[in-house]
Design a protein around this motif. Structure first.
Motif, PDB file in Angstrom:
ATOM      1  N   ARG A 138      13.809   1.982  -4.136  1.00  0.00           N
ATOM      2  CA  ARG A 138      13.761   3.381  -3.697  1.00  0.00           C
ATOM      3  C   ARG A 138      12.529   3.699  -2.847  1.00  0.00           C
ATOM      4  N   GLY A 139      11.658   2.718  -2.623  1.00  0.00           N
ATOM      5  CA  GLY A 139      10.515   2.905  -1.732  1.00  0.00           C
ATOM      6  C   GLY A 139       9.296   3.556  -2.357  1.00  0.00           C
ATOM      7  N   TYR A 140       9.219   3.580  -3.684  1.00  0.00           N
ATOM      8  CA  TYR A 140       8.041   4.150  -4.339  1.00  0.00           C
ATOM      9  C   TYR A 140       6.925   3.124  -4.491  1.00  0.00           C
ATOM     10  N   ILE A 141       7.301   1.885  -4.706  1.00  0.00           N
ATOM     11  CA  ILE A 141       6.296   0.829  -4.808  1.00  0.00           C
ATOM     12  C   ILE A 141       6.639  -0.281  -3.829  1.00  0.00           C
ATOM     13  N   ILE A 187       4.269  11.883  -4.222  1.00  0.00           N
ATOM     14  CA  ILE A 187       5.369  11.582  -5.137  1.00  0.00           C
ATOM     15  C   ILE A 187       5.297  12.588  -6.277  1.00  0.00           C
ATOM     16  N   THR A 188       6.343  13.401  -6.445  1.00  0.00           N
ATOM     17  CA  THR A 188       6.316  14.382  -7.524  1.00  0.00           C
ATOM     18  C   THR A 188       7.031  13.860  -8.761  1.00  0.00           C
ATOM     19  N   VAL A 189       6.568  14.332  -9.890  1.00  0.00           N
ATOM     20  CA  VAL A 189       7.221  13.992 -11.153  1.00  0.00           C
ATOM     21  C   VAL A 189       8.649  14.545 -11.132  1.00  0.00           C
ATOM     22  N   ILE A 197       2.131  12.269  -8.920  1.00  0.00           N
ATOM     23  CA  ILE A 197       1.611  11.069  -9.567  1.00  0.00           C
ATOM     24  C   ILE A 197       0.082  11.081  -9.500  1.00  0.00           C
ATOM     25  N   ALA A 198      -0.478  11.590  -8.412  1.00  0.00           N
ATOM     26  CA  ALA A 198      -1.942  11.716  -8.318  1.00  0.00           C
ATOM     27  C   ALA A 198      -2.469  12.649  -9.411  1.00  0.00           C
ATOM     28  N   ASP A 199      -1.739  13.713  -9.695  1.00  0.00           N
ATOM     29  CA  ASP A 199      -2.167  14.642 -10.746  1.00  0.00           C
ATOM     30  C   ASP A 199      -2.190  13.965 -12.118  1.00  0.00           C
ATOM     31  N   MET A 248       2.657  -5.207  -7.812  1.00  0.00           N
ATOM     32  CA  MET A 248       3.133  -4.015  -7.121  1.00  0.00           C
ATOM     33  C   MET A 248       1.981  -3.064  -6.840  1.00  0.00           C
ATOM     34  N   ARG A 249       2.199  -2.267  -5.817  1.00  0.00           N
ATOM     35  CA  ARG A 249       1.282  -1.188  -5.479  1.00  0.00           C
ATOM     36  C   ARG A 249       2.122  -0.063  -4.908  1.00  0.00           C
ATOM     37  N   LEU A 250       1.554   1.136  -4.859  1.00  0.00           N
ATOM     38  CA  LEU A 250       2.302   2.270  -4.346  1.00  0.00           C
ATOM     39  C   LEU A 250       2.644   2.062  -2.879  1.00  0.00           C
ATOM     40  N   ALA A 251       3.862   2.407  -2.530  1.00  0.00           N
ATOM     41  CA  ALA A 251       4.301   2.327  -1.142  1.00  0.00           C
ATOM     42  C   ALA A 251       4.123   3.674  -0.438  1.00  0.00           C
ATOM     43  N   ARG A 252       3.912   4.699  -1.221  1.00  0.00           N
ATOM     44  CA  ARG A 252       3.665   6.052  -0.706  1.00  0.00           C
ATOM     45  C   ARG A 252       2.416   6.592  -1.382  1.00  0.00           C
ATOM     46  N   PRO A 253       1.742   7.545  -0.765  1.00  0.00           N
ATOM     47  CA  PRO A 253       0.564   8.126  -1.418  1.00  0.00           C
ATOM     48  C   PRO A 253       0.952   8.789  -2.748  1.00  0.00           C
TER      49      PRO A 253
END
Length: 163
Positions: free
Chosen positions: A51-54, A73-75, A127-129, A64-69
């Motif tokens: 889905r392009g999140y990681i 990405i919202t919960v 996700i940052a929050d 793995m690492r985040l693919a988007r900031p």
């Protein structure tokens, strides 16, 4: 309402990947930190990648690492796809509804408003929050803080520290 185990594992995975950024995180890291089965997390990681999140990194030093900031990405978006379809009661699905009160019932309207309010709150949470208090979260999980290893030479590629 209770989120499924799949949603929980997905959010925990994204949170730990965000906490450890820019380091690469393995499925084993997530399993160990949260004391959950690696087998469950393999499916989660594969779907997050699809889905392009990681970004999945193959190989010996992969992970793995985040693919988007993380702040993009919202919960709410994660819960929508991991919990889909979000049908709190039978009448939310017109294809399978057998309730004779449809259209006259104030309960279903109230539940629809509640679901919208619930998702609205999750849409304001990124996700940052949920990775904001990084040091406290990593300490609670017993996870090493990137860059603060007791023996940093062990994490260097072969020959990188020798001169």
């Amino acid at each position: 309402m209770r989120l499924t185990q799949y949603s929980n594992f997905t959010l925990r995975t994204l949170q730990l990947v965000a906490l450890r950024a820019p380091a690469i995180v393995t499925v084993e890291d997530v399993a160990r930190a949260h004391r959950i089965s690696k087998a469950h997390l393999v499916k989660v990681a594969a779907e997050l990648s699809r889905r392009g999140y990681i970004e999945a990194i193959r190989g010996r030093h992969g992970g793995m690492r985040l693919a988007r900031p993380a702040d993009g990405i919202t919960v709410g978006e994660i819960v929508r796809w991991t919990e889909a379809p979000l049908e709190l009661v039978e009448c939310f699905n017109p294809d399978t509804n057998t309730c004779p009160l449809l259209g006259a019932c104030h309960l279903s309207r109230g539940l629809q408003r509640a679901l919208r309010a619930f998702l609205s709150v999750l849409d304001d949470l990124t996700i940052a929050d949920i990775a904001y208090n990084k040091d406290a979260l990593l300490a609670r999980l017993g996870v090493e803080i990137p860059g603060e290893s007791a023996d940093q030479s062990a994490s260097l590629p072969e020959g990188a520290g020798a001169q």
